[in-house]
Design a protein around this motif. Sequence first.
Motif, PDB file in Angstrom:
ATOM      1  N   GLU A 326       0.837  -1.212   0.000  1.00 35.07           N
ATOM      2  CA  GLU A 326       0.000   0.000   0.000  1.00 35.07           C
ATOM      3  C   GLU A 326       0.866   1.255   0.000  1.00 35.07           C
ATOM      4  O   GLU A 326       0.634   2.194  -0.775  1.00 35.07           O
ATOM      5  CB  GLU A 326      -0.894  -0.014   1.237  1.00 35.07           C
ATOM      6  CG  GLU A 326      -1.735   1.246   1.438  1.00 35.07           C
ATOM      7  CD  GLU A 326      -2.372   1.308   2.822  1.00 35.07           C
ATOM      8  OE1 GLU A 326      -2.386   2.406   3.422  1.00 35.07           O
ATOM      9  OE2 GLU A 326      -2.841   0.260   3.313  1.00 35.07           O
ATOM     10  N   LEU A 327       1.890   1.288   0.863  1.00 34.05           N
ATOM     11  CA  LEU A 327       2.782   2.449   0.927  1.00 34.05           C
ATOM     12  C   LEU A 327       3.548   2.620  -0.381  1.00 34.05           C
ATOM     13  O   LEU A 327       3.738   3.741  -0.859  1.00 34.05           O
ATOM     14  CB  LEU A 327       3.763   2.286   2.091  1.00 34.05           C
ATOM     15  CG  LEU A 327       3.164   2.335   3.504  1.00 34.05           C
ATOM     16  CD1 LEU A 327       4.206   1.951   4.544  1.00 34.05           C
ATOM     17  CD2 LEU A 327       2.608   3.726   3.801  1.00 34.05           C
ATOM     18  N   HIS A 328       3.973   1.519  -0.957  1.00 32.13           N
ATOM     19  CA  HIS A 328       4.708   1.567  -2.227  1.00 32.13           C
ATOM     20  C   HIS A 328       3.816   2.081  -3.356  1.00 32.13           C
ATOM     21  O   HIS A 328       4.246   2.919  -4.164  1.00 32.13           O
ATOM     22  CB  HIS A 328       5.230   0.177  -2.561  1.00 32.13           C
ATOM     23  CG  HIS A 328       5.790   0.046  -3.946  1.00 32.13           C
ATOM     24  ND1 HIS A 328       6.942   0.682  -4.354  1.00 32.13           N
ATOM     25  CD2 HIS A 328       5.337  -0.659  -5.025  1.00 32.13           C
ATOM     26  CE1 HIS A 328       7.188   0.381  -5.614  1.00 32.13           C
ATOM     27  NE2 HIS A 328       6.237  -0.439  -6.049  1.00 32.13           N
ATOM     28  N   ASN A 329       2.594   1.607  -3.400  1.00 31.72           N
ATOM     29  CA  ASN A 329       1.694   1.989  -4.496  1.00 31.72           C
ATOM     30  C   ASN A 329       1.261   3.454  -4.431  1.00 31.72           C
ATOM     31  O   ASN A 329       0.868   4.030  -5.440  1.00 31.72           O
ATOM     32  CB  ASN A 329       0.462   1.080  -4.499  1.00 31.72           C
ATOM     33  CG  ASN A 329       0.784  -0.325  -4.998  1.00 31.72           C
ATOM     34  OD1 ASN A 329       1.813  -0.538  -5.634  1.00 31.72           O
ATOM     35  ND2 ASN A 329      -0.081  -1.273  -4.699  1.00 31.72           N
ATOM     36  N   LYS A 330       1.328   4.053  -3.252  1.00 31.22           N
ATOM     37  CA  LYS A 330       0.976   5.473  -3.127  1.00 31.22           C
ATOM     38  C   LYS A 330       1.976   6.357  -3.860  1.00 31.22           C
ATOM     39  O   LYS A 330       1.614   7.414  -4.388  1.00 31.22           O
ATOM     40  CB  LYS A 330       0.930   5.871  -1.644  1.00 31.22           C
ATOM     41  CG  LYS A 330      -0.333   5.430  -0.925  1.00 31.22           C
ATOM     42  CD  LYS A 330      -0.328   5.915   0.518  1.00 31.22           C
ATOM     43  CE  LYS A 330      -1.586   5.492   1.248  1.00 31.22           C
ATOM     44  NZ  LYS A 330      -1.557   5.918   2.672  1.00 31.22           N
ATOM     45  N   ASN A 331       3.234   5.909  -3.876  1.00 28.99           N
ATOM     46  CA  ASN A 331       4.274   6.684  -4.568  1.00 28.99           C
ATOM     47  C   ASN A 331       5.398   5.732  -4.968  1.00 28.99           C
ATOM     48  O   ASN A 331       6.307   5.463  -4.178  1.00 28.99           O
ATOM     49  CB  ASN A 331       4.803   7.800  -3.670  1.00 28.99           C
ATOM     50  CG  ASN A 331       5.749   8.722  -4.414  1.00 28.99           C
ATOM     51  OD1 ASN A 331       6.222   8.406  -5.505  1.00 28.99           O
ATOM     52  ND2 ASN A 331       6.042   9.874  -3.824  1.00 28.99           N
ATOM     53  N   LYS A 332       5.319   5.220  -6.188  1.00 34.80           N
ATOM     54  CA  LYS A 332       6.275   4.204  -6.626  1.00 34.80           C
ATOM     55  C   LYS A 332       7.674   4.749  -6.873  1.00 34.80           C
ATOM     56  O   LYS A 332       8.604   3.981  -7.099  1.00 34.80           O
ATOM     57  CB  LYS A 332       5.747   3.497  -7.870  1.00 34.80           C
ATOM     58  CG  LYS A 332       4.512   2.655  -7.593  1.00 34.80           C
ATOM     59  CD  LYS A 332       4.233   1.664  -8.699  1.00 34.80           C
ATOM     60  CE  LYS A 332       3.082   0.745  -8.329  1.00 34.80           C
ATOM     61  NZ  LYS A 332       2.861  -0.334  -9.299  1.00 34.80           N
ATOM     62  N   SER A 333       7.823   6.050  -6.813  1.00 34.08           N
ATOM     63  CA  SER A 333       9.164   6.617  -6.988  1.00 34.08           C
ATOM     64  C   SER A 333       9.965   6.557  -5.693  1.00 34.08           C
ATOM     65  O   SER A 333      11.191   6.720  -5.703  1.00 34.08           O
ATOM     66  CB  SER A 333       9.071   8.070  -7.467  1.00 34.08           C
ATOM     67  OG  SER A 333       8.491   8.893  -6.459  1.00 34.08           O
ATOM     68  N   LYS A 334       9.286   6.296  -4.574  1.00 38.06           N
ATOM     69  CA  LYS A 334       9.992   6.208  -3.298  1.00 38.06           C
ATOM     70  C   LYS A 334      10.756   4.903  -3.197  1.00 38.06           C
ATOM     71  O   LYS A 334      10.307   3.865  -3.665  1.00 38.06           O
ATOM     72  CB  LYS A 334       9.001   6.331  -2.134  1.00 38.06           C
ATOM     73  CG  LYS A 334       8.480   7.737  -1.903  1.00 38.06           C
ATOM     74  CD  LYS A 334       7.711   7.826  -0.598  1.00 38.06           C
ATOM     75  CE  LYS A 334       7.306   9.269  -0.301  1.00 38.06           C
ATOM     76  NZ  LYS A 334       6.597   9.386   0.994  1.00 38.06           N
ATOM     77  N   GLN A 335      11.904   4.978  -2.541  1.00 41.92           N
ATOM     78  CA  GLN A 335      12.702   3.786  -2.325  1.00 41.92           C
ATOM     79  C   GLN A 335      12.307   3.124  -1.004  1.00 41.92           C
ATOM     80  O   GLN A 335      11.620   3.706  -0.177  1.00 41.92           O
ATOM     81  CB  GLN A 335      14.175   4.148  -2.332  1.00 41.92           C
ATOM     82  CG  GLN A 335      14.640   4.646  -3.691  1.00 41.92           C
ATOM     83  CD  GLN A 335      16.094   5.056  -3.696  1.00 41.92           C
ATOM     84  OE1 GLN A 335      16.666   5.340  -2.648  1.00 41.92           O
ATOM     85  NE2 GLN A 335      16.697   5.083  -4.873  1.00 41.92           N
ATOM     86  N   LEU A 336      12.789   1.897  -0.822  1.00 41.86           N
ATOM     87  CA  LEU A 336      12.404   1.126   0.356  1.00 41.86           C
ATOM     88  C   LEU A 336      12.736   1.868   1.647  1.00 41.86           C
ATOM     89  O   LEU A 336      11.932   1.876   2.587  1.00 41.86           O
ATOM     90  CB  LEU A 336      13.116  -0.234   0.333  1.00 41.86           C
ATOM     91  CG  LEU A 336      12.865  -1.144   1.537  1.00 41.86           C
ATOM     92  CD1 LEU A 336      11.385  -1.486   1.667  1.00 41.86           C
ATOM     93  CD2 LEU A 336      13.703  -2.412   1.442  1.00 41.86           C
TER      94      LEU A 336
END
Length: 464
Positions: A326-336
């Motif tokens: 969910e967190l990844h899909n909100k902003n896929k440009s963010k890294q882990l």
Amino acid sequence: MKSQIKKITLLLLIILSIKSFSQRNLKIELSENYELGNIILALTNYGRTDPWDVQKIPPYYNEIISYFEPVKNHPLLDSVNYSRKDWEKFLGFRTDFYAFSFDKNGNLKRDYPFNSFGPKEVDKNLELINDFVKKSNYRNFYNQHKNFYNQLMSNYKKYYYIDKSFSFLDKFAPNLKQKSNSNYVIAISPLVGGQNCHRDINSLTTVDFPNIGEDLILGKMEENISSRIVDNHSIFTEMDHGYVNPISEKYSELISKNFDLKKWDNKSGYLGINSFNEYMTWAVYDIFISDNFSKEKTDSISNIYWKQNATRGFIAQNLFSKKLIELHNKNKSKQLEDLYFPMLKWCKKVENKISQPKLLNSDTKNFITLKNNVVELHFSEPMQKSKIIDLVLIKFENGKQTQNRQNLKIENPIWSEDGRNVNFKITSEFEQYAISFYVWNSSNGLYSKNDILLNPQSYILIKK
């Protein structure tokens, strides 16, 4: 101006990722010394009878049994006949062979001090091992199968999407501390059935020891893409420890404050930050397959491994993975690394609701007789009212478990209003059997209202 700086920063990160990927010294190995350890374990009584830790895929496995028949009573095989409870010795024996090689006289010798799990079982049994090698003519067997080994090594990289996996990890979780001259080795064997591990051999060399899938062993490279994605987990969730672990080390104090092992972990054997890292590596795997493959192929795969991880003690893998996705899909440009703070904040918020439901009427010692073939289950907390319950019946004879299984699908079971009880009818030809509620390759499962899987070890004993 700010947007230009962001673009430049992003470009630099991409360049660093590409540089890291292109300069990685990657090698796939099926070495003579490592395969020796696997063959020895396969020939022990435990290796022959345990259904999981040694893969028994013909024709290769059958050729081993036949070739080494003359030495089936060699004393080495009794000395290293480990069981599941001796997993550190079993896995250490297999993995530590990587630190050895054959000298000019054909004797196995230690090349460097690598020790994977503590017990030094290879060193302890070295005299017997060298005797076994000579009396079995092991090196001749290895040479006879070199074409097969070379084919496996050649096909491995493509079959397991290694380039795609590294490309994803280098972008999503770049390890900027990685040295440009570092070596990454994947040590493989057709005999490894489970208990994978990831180890740093020295400051420049990291080795993963995964199992490999049946399709690869049999040369079926393109027949089943879903199977390849499923098999990919065995190496991906070892590879990404090299990316996840360094990030976690930076935030170890934050993890210890926000990730209570007693609530997230049910006797997995992974302590402290290691348990968190296991959760995270599997969640990153879920993001990898969802980003790179079609949804129809990946949803059931994630579900299956969430359930399998629950058997290992990671009881809330499904919740953890869903939140990271969910967190990844909100902003896929963010890294882990950008997701660690919100992820750990969420962990602290939800962990008081995490409890693994239990089967209250589970009697693991006494067989009961059903009335009118009706099974009644009582749970420790309210459950989701599943319309389908998958079961596996395990046949018993004279009170002892057999390998005979029967899978059943129960449709429209009758649930109590509060979700704490359910009943359904069942019929079986077995005179004595256990009903298990964990079917590993099913996307169905008995989950609590808080979305935690019923303890996978739950079962009841039935007799006619």
